[in-house]
Motif scaffolding. Structure first.
Motif, PDB file in Angstrom:
ATOM      1  N   VAL A 178       5.906 -14.110   8.255  1.00  0.00           N
ATOM      2  CA  VAL A 178       5.790 -14.200   6.796  1.00  0.00           C
ATOM      3  C   VAL A 178       6.077 -15.599   6.259  1.00  0.00           C
ATOM      4  CG1 VAL A 178       6.371 -11.767   6.473  1.00  0.00           C
ATOM      5  CG2 VAL A 178       8.204 -13.472   6.456  1.00  0.00           C
ATOM      6  N   ALA A 179       6.408 -16.533   7.132  1.00  0.00           N
ATOM      7  CA  ALA A 179       6.793 -17.875   6.699  1.00  0.00           C
ATOM      8  C   ALA A 179       5.602 -18.652   6.160  1.00  0.00           C
ATOM      9  CB  ALA A 179       7.431 -18.635   7.863  1.00  0.00           C
ATOM     10  N   GLU A 181       6.512 -30.148  12.298  1.00  0.00           N
ATOM     11  CA  GLU A 181       6.257 -29.298  11.134  1.00  0.00           C
ATOM     12  C   GLU A 181       4.793 -28.883  11.136  1.00  0.00           C
ATOM     13  OE1 GLU A 181       5.640 -29.858   6.332  1.00  0.00           O
ATOM     14  OE2 GLU A 181       6.842 -31.337   7.439  1.00  0.00           O
ATOM     15  N   VAL A 182       4.544 -27.594  10.887  1.00  0.00           N
ATOM     16  CA  VAL A 182       3.187 -27.064  10.878  1.00  0.00           C
ATOM     17  C   VAL A 182       3.054 -26.085   9.717  1.00  0.00           C
ATOM     18  CG1 VAL A 182       1.456 -25.742  12.158  1.00  0.00           C
ATOM     19  CG2 VAL A 182       3.009 -27.258  13.391  1.00  0.00           C
ATOM     20  N   SER A 183       1.934 -26.132   9.029  1.00  0.00           N
ATOM     21  CA  SER A 183       1.646 -25.095   8.043  1.00  0.00           C
ATOM     22  C   SER A 183       1.385 -23.784   8.774  1.00  0.00           C
ATOM     23  CB  SER A 183       0.427 -25.481   7.208  1.00  0.00           C
ATOM     24  OG  SER A 183      -0.004 -24.380   6.430  1.00  0.00           O
ATOM     25  N   ALA A 184       1.907 -22.707   8.247  1.00  0.00           N
ATOM     26  CA  ALA A 184       1.726 -21.412   8.903  1.00  0.00           C
ATOM     27  C   ALA A 184       0.271 -20.959   8.912  1.00  0.00           C
ATOM     28  CB  ALA A 184       2.588 -20.357   8.219  1.00  0.00           C
ATOM     29  N   THR A 185      -0.542 -21.552   8.057  1.00  0.00           N
ATOM     30  CA  THR A 185      -1.954 -21.168   7.986  1.00  0.00           C
ATOM     31  C   THR A 185      -2.867 -22.199   8.653  1.00  0.00           C
ATOM     32  OG1 THR A 185      -2.132 -22.191   5.792  1.00  0.00           O
ATOM     33  CG2 THR A 185      -1.602 -19.837   5.881  1.00  0.00           C
ATOM     34  N   ALA A 186      -2.283 -23.124   9.428  1.00  0.00           N
ATOM     35  CA  ALA A 186      -3.079 -24.172  10.078  1.00  0.00           C
ATOM     36  C   ALA A 186      -4.017 -23.566  11.118  1.00  0.00           C
ATOM     37  CB  ALA A 186      -2.159 -25.192  10.734  1.00  0.00           C
ATOM     38  N   THR A 211      -1.545 -18.513  15.449  1.00  0.00           N
ATOM     39  CA  THR A 211      -1.675 -17.049  15.434  1.00  0.00           C
ATOM     40  C   THR A 211      -0.286 -16.442  15.400  1.00  0.00           C
ATOM     41  OG1 THR A 211      -3.688 -17.178  16.770  1.00  0.00           O
ATOM     42  CG2 THR A 211      -2.616 -15.034  16.613  1.00  0.00           C
ATOM     43  N   ARG A 212      -0.095 -15.504  14.472  1.00  0.00           N
ATOM     44  CA  ARG A 212       1.235 -14.897  14.315  1.00  0.00           C
ATOM     45  C   ARG A 212       1.124 -13.376  14.367  1.00  0.00           C
ATOM     46  NH1 ARG A 212       3.466 -17.117   8.789  1.00  0.00           N
ATOM     47  NH2 ARG A 212       1.391 -16.567   8.041  1.00  0.00           N
ATOM     48  N   ARG A 213       2.103 -12.756  14.994  1.00  0.00           N
ATOM     49  CA  ARG A 213       2.141 -11.294  14.961  1.00  0.00           C
ATOM     50  C   ARG A 213       3.584 -10.825  15.071  1.00  0.00           C
ATOM     51  NH1 ARG A 213       2.623  -8.110  19.586  1.00  0.00           N
ATOM     52  NH2 ARG A 213       2.954  -9.265  21.529  1.00  0.00           N
ATOM     53  N   ARG A 214       3.897  -9.797  14.303  1.00  0.00           N
ATOM     54  CA  ARG A 214       5.227  -9.192  14.404  1.00  0.00           C
ATOM     55  C   ARG A 214       5.289  -8.344  15.666  1.00  0.00           C
ATOM     56  NH1 ARG A 214       7.423  -5.733   9.418  1.00  0.00           N
ATOM     57  NH2 ARG A 214       6.782  -7.682   8.396  1.00  0.00           N
ATOM     58  N   VAL A 215       6.409  -8.398  16.349  1.00  0.00           N
ATOM     59  CA  VAL A 215       6.553  -7.667  17.609  1.00  0.00           C
ATOM     60  C   VAL A 215       7.537  -6.508  17.428  1.00  0.00           C
ATOM     61  CG1 VAL A 215       6.008  -9.681  19.009  1.00  0.00           C
ATOM     62  CG2 VAL A 215       8.393  -9.229  18.394  1.00  0.00           C
ATOM     63  N   PRO A 216       7.393  -5.452  18.228  1.00  0.00           N
ATOM     64  CA  PRO A 216       8.347  -4.329  18.149  1.00  0.00           C
ATOM     65  C   PRO A 216       9.755  -4.802  18.519  1.00  0.00           C
ATOM     66  CG  PRO A 216       6.393  -3.739  19.422  1.00  0.00           C
ATOM     67  CD  PRO A 216       6.337  -5.225  19.222  1.00  0.00           C
ATOM     68  N   ALA A 254       0.069 -31.218  14.309  1.00  0.00           N
ATOM     69  CA  ALA A 254       1.384 -31.059  13.696  1.00  0.00           C
ATOM     70  C   ALA A 254       1.904 -32.397  13.189  1.00  0.00           C
ATOM     71  CB  ALA A 254       2.361 -30.473  14.716  1.00  0.00           C
ATOM     72  N   ARG A 255       2.860 -32.332  12.297  1.00  0.00           N
ATOM     73  CA  ARG A 255       3.523 -33.528  11.786  1.00  0.00           C
ATOM     74  C   ARG A 255       4.840 -33.718  12.533  1.00  0.00           C
ATOM     75  NH1 ARG A 255       4.731 -35.525   5.808  1.00  0.00           N
ATOM     76  NH2 ARG A 255       2.882 -34.268   5.359  1.00  0.00           N
ATOM     77  N   ARG A 256       5.003 -34.862  13.148  1.00  0.00           N
ATOM     78  CA  ARG A 256       6.244 -35.135  13.879  1.00  0.00           C
ATOM     79  C   ARG A 256       7.353 -35.487  12.884  1.00  0.00           C
ATOM     80  NH1 ARG A 256       7.632 -36.652  19.087  1.00  0.00           N
ATOM     81  NH2 ARG A 256       5.426 -36.733  19.704  1.00  0.00           N
TER      82      ARG A 256
END
Length: 349
Positions: free
Chosen positions: A154-155, A168-173, A177-182, A200-202
């Motif tokens: 959700v970040a 630093e990276v935008s979460a929508t870059a 790929t993001r997924r919530r895990v059990p 990414a930005r160093r």
């Protein structure tokens, strides 16, 4: 024993009062079924009315300018109610990572939004655990998968630790790929974040950044564990006062009094360990707090299950949630057994 001064006592009372109104058992259970895994309205109240996300952020970055002791108070209270929130992942880990990095530009850009309640996640652990990074850097391009990311799904912004420094990276870059895990603990969400040749930005990164972040993480987690242990002990004592057997409250039986006295000793010793670490701010004390508080909460939660009897393992009863939090939090940032060799090493004697 209380470690609060007047200001921290007032902060504790404010947080506890707000959570008592908006984060009871029913509210927690509703929150864990939402899209984000926490109550966004409650998080907004905590940020706007009390300023929890801004506590340890300097005033020049729109923060309160308080210390990690104030964060400790909030973490305790959130642990008492098992309230799901971005506090640990964003307001503590991500914010402190930025401050400890020494990157003034990144702090000026990102800390005000974190202080206002926006979620930033720290990507850290790899598939082998918390002592190996999951993401590698080639120049300013990131590849790999970060595991166990608090708030990673959700970040808005991702901070990424690698062997080559902090990014630093935008979460929508593109390539993210993001997924919530059990998870075993339904009150804490974790995510898996994969980077496929992501630009990414160093950021500036000090040589001891990882150990400094780990210190903050372990202390904040121990505070949460103390709060949870304290709450489940109180609930157990109250239950044994009302549950009757052979015409007497079971809490009047000497054998059960002894067991609850042992639980109380564990809780108070854990509290002392956690506050000692918060006051000293050293990695050594943070490790001690991690090991002791993890094992104390697991023991207290296990005893609570026994003393509540069969109802404790039903989904409808809250004791099972504390039991799951105990075992889930013991794994977070590394298991106690991962740290025990450090406590036995010659360098720490």
């Amino acid at each position: 024993m209380s470690f609060d001064n007047d200001e921290r006592a007032d902060l504790r009372a404010s947080v506890r009062n707000l959570l008592s109104k908006h984060s009871d058992s029913g509210a927690v259970r509703r929150a864990i079924t939402t899209e984000h895994g926490y109550d966004e309205a409650l998080w907004a109240r905590l940020c706007e009315q009390i300023g929890v996300a801004a506590l340890a952020t300097p005033e020049k970055y729109d923060g309160v300018g308080a210390s990690l002791l104030e964060v400790h108070v909030v973490q305790e209270e959130l642990g008492r109610t098992l309230t799901p929130s971005p506090m640990l992942g964003s307001a503590v880990l991500a914010a402190q990572t930025l401050l400890l990095s020494g990157d003034d530009d990144a702090c000026a850009r990102l800390l005000p939004t974190i202080a206002a309640g926006s979620v930033t996640a720290l990507c850290w652990a790899g598939s082998e655990g918390w002592f190996r990074f999951g993401v590698t850097a080639a120049g300013e391009t990131l590849s790999g998968t970060a595991q166990y990311v608090l708030g990673g799904d959700v970040a808005d912004v991702l901070l990424v630790l690698t062997d080559d420094g902090l990014f630093e990276v935008s979460a929508t870059a593109d390539g993210v790929t993001r997924r919530r895990v059990p998870t075993m603990d339904p009150t804490r969400t974790l995510a898996e974040v994969t980077f496929d040749d992501v630009a990414a930005r160093r950021l500036v990164s000090s040589p001891d950044l990882v150990d400094s972040i780990r210190t903050v993480a372990l202390i904040a987690l121990s505070a949460e564990q103390v709060g949870a242990a304290s709450a489940v002990l109180e609930q157990t004592v109250e239950y044994t006062k009302s549950r009757k057997q052979f015409g007497r409250a079971i809490g009047s039986f000497q054998a059960l009094k002894h067991r609850m006295a042992d639980m109380y000793a564990l809780v108070e010793t854990a509290r002392s360990m956690s506050y000692a670490a918060a006051l000293s701010g050293t990695y050594e004390d943070a490790v001690i707090a991690k090991v002791y508080c993890s094992e104390a909460l697991q023991s207290v939660a296990a005893e609570a299950i026994q003393l509540h009897g069969g109802i404790a393992i039903t989904w409808e009863h809250d004791t099972q949630l504390y039991f799951k939090r105990a075992h889930g939090s013991a794994q977070l940032f590394g298991q106690p057994r991962d740290y025990l060799p450090l406590l036995n090493s010659e360098a720490w004697r």
